[in-house]
Design a protein around this motif. Structure first.
Motif, PDB file in Angstrom:
ATOM      1  N   ALA A  58      10.146  22.076   2.776  1.00 56.02           N
ATOM      2  CA  ALA A  58      10.425  21.584   1.386  1.00 56.02           C
ATOM      3  C   ALA A  58      11.570  22.254   0.548  1.00 56.02           C
ATOM      4  N   LEU A  59      11.641  23.581   0.529  1.00 54.38           N
ATOM      5  CA  LEU A  59      12.722  24.460   0.152  1.00 54.38           C
ATOM      6  C   LEU A  59      13.988  23.914   0.768  1.00 54.38           C
ATOM      7  N   GLU A  60      14.032  23.969   2.071  1.00 52.29           N
ATOM      8  CA  GLU A  60      15.275  23.692   2.850  1.00 52.29           C
ATOM      9  C   GLU A  60      15.834  22.401   2.270  1.00 52.29           C
ATOM     10  N   LYS A  61      15.067  21.447   2.204  1.00 48.03           N
ATOM     11  CA  LYS A  61      15.550  20.267   1.976  1.00 48.03           C
ATOM     12  C   LYS A  61      16.415  20.091   0.538  1.00 48.03           C
ATOM     13  N   ARG A  62      15.677  20.931  -0.431  1.00 50.63           N
ATOM     14  CA  ARG A  62      16.419  21.060  -1.742  1.00 50.63           C
ATOM     15  C   ARG A  62      17.515  21.952  -1.936  1.00 50.63           C
ATOM     16  N   LEU A  63      17.921  22.756  -0.885  1.00 53.80           N
ATOM     17  CA  LEU A  63      18.945  23.729  -1.064  1.00 53.80           C
ATOM     18  C   LEU A  63      20.318  22.752  -0.747  1.00 53.80           C
ATOM     19  N   PRO A  64      21.440  23.139  -1.711  1.00 51.26           N
ATOM     20  CA  PRO A  64      22.387  22.105  -1.773  1.00 51.26           C
ATOM     21  C   PRO A  64      23.606  22.643  -0.606  1.00 51.26           C
ATOM     22  N   PHE A  65      23.364  23.554   0.137  1.00 45.31           N
ATOM     23  CA  PHE A  65      24.503  23.988   0.984  1.00 45.31           C
ATOM     24  C   PHE A  65      25.184  22.911   1.969  1.00 45.31           C
ATOM     25  N   PHE A  66      24.395  21.930   2.310  1.00 44.44           N
ATOM     26  CA  PHE A  66      24.840  20.657   3.031  1.00 44.44           C
ATOM     27  C   PHE A  66      25.238  19.538   2.303  1.00 44.44           C
ATOM     28  N   SER A  67      25.192  19.540   0.996  1.00 41.67           N
ATOM     29  CA  SER A  67      25.467  18.412   0.049  1.00 41.67           C
ATOM     30  C   SER A  67      26.860  18.166  -0.209  1.00 41.67           C
ATOM     31  N   GLU A  68      27.353  16.949   0.098  1.00 40.69           N
ATOM     32  CA  GLU A  68      28.725  16.427  -0.223  1.00 40.69           C
ATOM     33  C   GLU A  68      29.076  16.951  -1.526  1.00 40.69           C
ATOM     34  N   ARG A  69      28.182  17.121  -2.419  1.00 37.27           N
ATOM     35  CA  ARG A  69      28.523  17.438  -3.759  1.00 37.27           C
ATOM     36  C   ARG A  69      28.696  19.063  -4.260  1.00 37.27           C
ATOM     37  N   LEU A  70      28.471  19.687  -3.090  1.00 38.48           N
ATOM     38  CA  LEU A  70      28.627  21.116  -3.199  1.00 38.48           C
ATOM     39  C   LEU A  70      30.112  21.458  -3.591  1.00 38.48           C
ATOM     40  N   ASP A  71      30.494  22.342  -4.615  1.00 35.54           N
ATOM     41  CA  ASP A  71      31.893  22.616  -4.903  1.00 35.54           C
ATOM     42  C   ASP A  71      31.642  24.013  -5.133  1.00 35.54           C
ATOM     43  N   ALA A  72      32.876  24.755  -5.423  1.00 33.09           N
ATOM     44  CA  ALA A  72      32.835  26.187  -5.555  1.00 33.09           C
ATOM     45  C   ALA A  72      32.067  26.683  -6.958  1.00 33.09           C
ATOM     46  N   THR A 101       5.885  33.767  -2.636  1.00 35.59           N
ATOM     47  CA  THR A 101       7.111  34.039  -2.350  1.00 35.59           C
ATOM     48  C   THR A 101       8.037  32.750  -2.514  1.00 35.59           C
ATOM     49  N   PHE A 102       7.846  31.964  -1.570  1.00 34.35           N
ATOM     50  CA  PHE A 102       8.292  30.685  -1.382  1.00 34.35           C
ATOM     51  C   PHE A 102       8.324  29.903  -2.592  1.00 34.35           C
ATOM     52  N   SER A 103       7.092  29.800  -3.181  1.00 38.96           N
ATOM     53  CA  SER A 103       6.895  28.827  -4.396  1.00 38.96           C
ATOM     54  C   SER A 103       7.685  29.489  -5.614  1.00 38.96           C
ATOM     55  N   CYS A 104       7.614  30.835  -5.683  1.00 39.59           N
ATOM     56  CA  CYS A 104       8.326  31.487  -6.952  1.00 39.59           C
ATOM     57  C   CYS A 104       9.795  31.282  -6.630  1.00 39.59           C
ATOM     58  N   PHE A 105      10.269  31.333  -5.565  1.00 44.77           N
ATOM     59  CA  PHE A 105      11.864  31.307  -5.429  1.00 44.77           C
ATOM     60  C   PHE A 105      12.367  29.855  -5.712  1.00 44.77           C
ATOM     61  N   GLU A 106      11.584  28.801  -5.276  1.00 42.63           N
ATOM     62  CA  GLU A 106      11.822  27.466  -5.462  1.00 42.63           C
ATOM     63  C   GLU A 106      12.023  27.227  -6.898  1.00 42.63           C
ATOM     64  N   HIS A 107      10.773  27.523  -7.621  1.00 46.09           N
ATOM     65  CA  HIS A 107      10.645  27.477  -9.220  1.00 46.09           C
ATOM     66  C   HIS A 107      11.603  27.907  -9.659  1.00 46.09           C
ATOM     67  N   TRP A 108      12.216  29.202  -9.304  1.00 44.53           N
ATOM     68  CA  TRP A 108      13.240  30.014 -10.053  1.00 44.53           C
ATOM     69  C   TRP A 108      14.555  29.042  -9.746  1.00 44.53           C
ATOM     70  N   LEU A 109      14.793  28.719  -8.650  1.00 45.02           N
ATOM     71  CA  LEU A 109      16.243  27.875  -8.529  1.00 45.02           C
ATOM     72  C   LEU A 109      16.165  26.842  -9.096  1.00 45.02           C
ATOM     73  N   ASP A 110      15.035  26.052  -9.268  1.00 41.43           N
ATOM     74  CA  ASP A 110      14.874  25.006 -10.004  1.00 41.43           C
ATOM     75  C   ASP A 110      15.078  25.319 -11.618  1.00 41.43           C
ATOM     76  N   SER A 111      14.651  26.210 -11.863  1.00 41.30           N
ATOM     77  CA  SER A 111      14.894  26.660 -13.389  1.00 41.30           C
ATOM     78  C   SER A 111      16.233  27.012 -13.647  1.00 41.30           C
ATOM     79  N   GLN A 112      17.121  27.144 -12.456  1.00 41.92           N
ATOM     80  CA  GLN A 112      18.390  27.373 -12.770  1.00 41.92           C
ATOM     81  C   GLN A 112      19.310  26.265 -12.443  1.00 41.92           C
ATOM     82  N   GLU A 113      18.802  25.277 -12.211  1.00 41.15           N
ATOM     83  CA  GLU A 113      19.511  23.971 -11.807  1.00 41.15           C
ATOM     84  C   GLU A 113      20.192  23.774 -10.907  1.00 41.15           C
ATOM     85  N   VAL A 114      20.000  24.634  -9.815  1.00 38.14           N
ATOM     86  CA  VAL A 114      20.987  24.813  -8.721  1.00 38.14           C
ATOM     87  C   VAL A 114      20.349  24.083  -7.412  1.00 38.14           C
ATOM     88  N   LEU A 115      19.156  23.374  -7.329  1.00 41.00           N
ATOM     89  CA  LEU A 115      18.743  22.655  -6.442  1.00 41.00           C
ATOM     90  C   LEU A 115      19.032  21.297  -6.351  1.00 41.00           C
TER      91      LEU A 115
END
Length: 204
Positions: free
Chosen positions: A27-41, A189-203
């Motif tokens: 679930a977390l891997e699907k939301r990480l933007p590393f492979f997104s076309e929109r990922l920029d610097a 740990t997985f859940s906390c990490f995803e919630h944190w990244l979500d709160s930082q609006e990077v997923l």
């Protein structure tokens, strides 16, 4: 002998961790933007800032707990300094890094088993980083020298250190309740990490 007999046929710690975290991992891997076309610097910098905001307090809580079983070399495996180096390379100085938001809702590391569960997640991430590193190099021309060292934190030693970590897990004398505590901590740990990244609006 009784406790060992009670555990006959029970899954190993590694099997329990893999099974217990599989869905959260995917679930977390699907939301990480590393492979997104929109990922920029800019997005990449915000992503590393968010990673730092999780890893710094997470590693501090883990390593300061005094509960990690013997045999885990924290000096060899600590990852926050590499994130700091990447952020420096991307233009952030020490005062800027010190003002970055940090996660305060971390898992509780009050048993050795809980520490093992969290370490499983952090060490496992180094394997995925190998794939992400190649993608970021191609997409953003980011490498170990200009902001991408964290994704290759162990370099050529990645495979060897993962095997060493699995060997370390394999010799831990955990009974069934302790294994469950390890799985619970890994899931947290997985859940906390995803919630944190979500709160930082990077997923995604």
């Amino acid at each position: 002998m009784h406790s060992q007999a009670h555990d006959v046929g029970a899954p190993s710690l590694l099997e329990a961790l893999r099974t217990g975290t599989a869905l959260l991992h995917v679930a977390l891997e699907k939301r990480l933007p590393f492979f997104s076309e929109r990922l920029d610097a800019d997005w990449y910098v915000r992503l590393l800032e968010a990673y730092y905001g999780f890893y710094q307090p997470m590693e501090s809580a883990l390593y300061d707990s005094g509960l990690i079983p013997d045999g885990f070399d924290t000096a060899l495996r600590v990852k926050t300094p590499t994130l700091v180096c990447d952020l420096n390379a991307l233009g952030l100085d020490a005062p800027a890094i010190n003002t970055l938001p940090r996660c305060t809702e971390l898992p509780t590391f009050n048993t050795p088993a809980a520490c093992l569960g969290a370490l499983y997640v952090l060490e496992g991430a180094t394997l995925g980083g190998q794939v992400l590193r190649r993608e970021i190099t191609q997409r953003l021309n980011v490498n170990a020298d200009n902001g991408g060292a964290f994704l290759n934190v162990y370099g050529a030693e990645t495979g060897r250190r993962w095997k060493d970590f699995l060997d370390y897990l394999g010799v831990q004398p955990l009974d069934a309740p302790a294994r469950q505590r390890a799985v619970d901590a890994a899931r947290s740990t997985f859940s906390c990490f995803e919630h944190w990244l979500d709160s930082q609006e990077v997923l995604l």
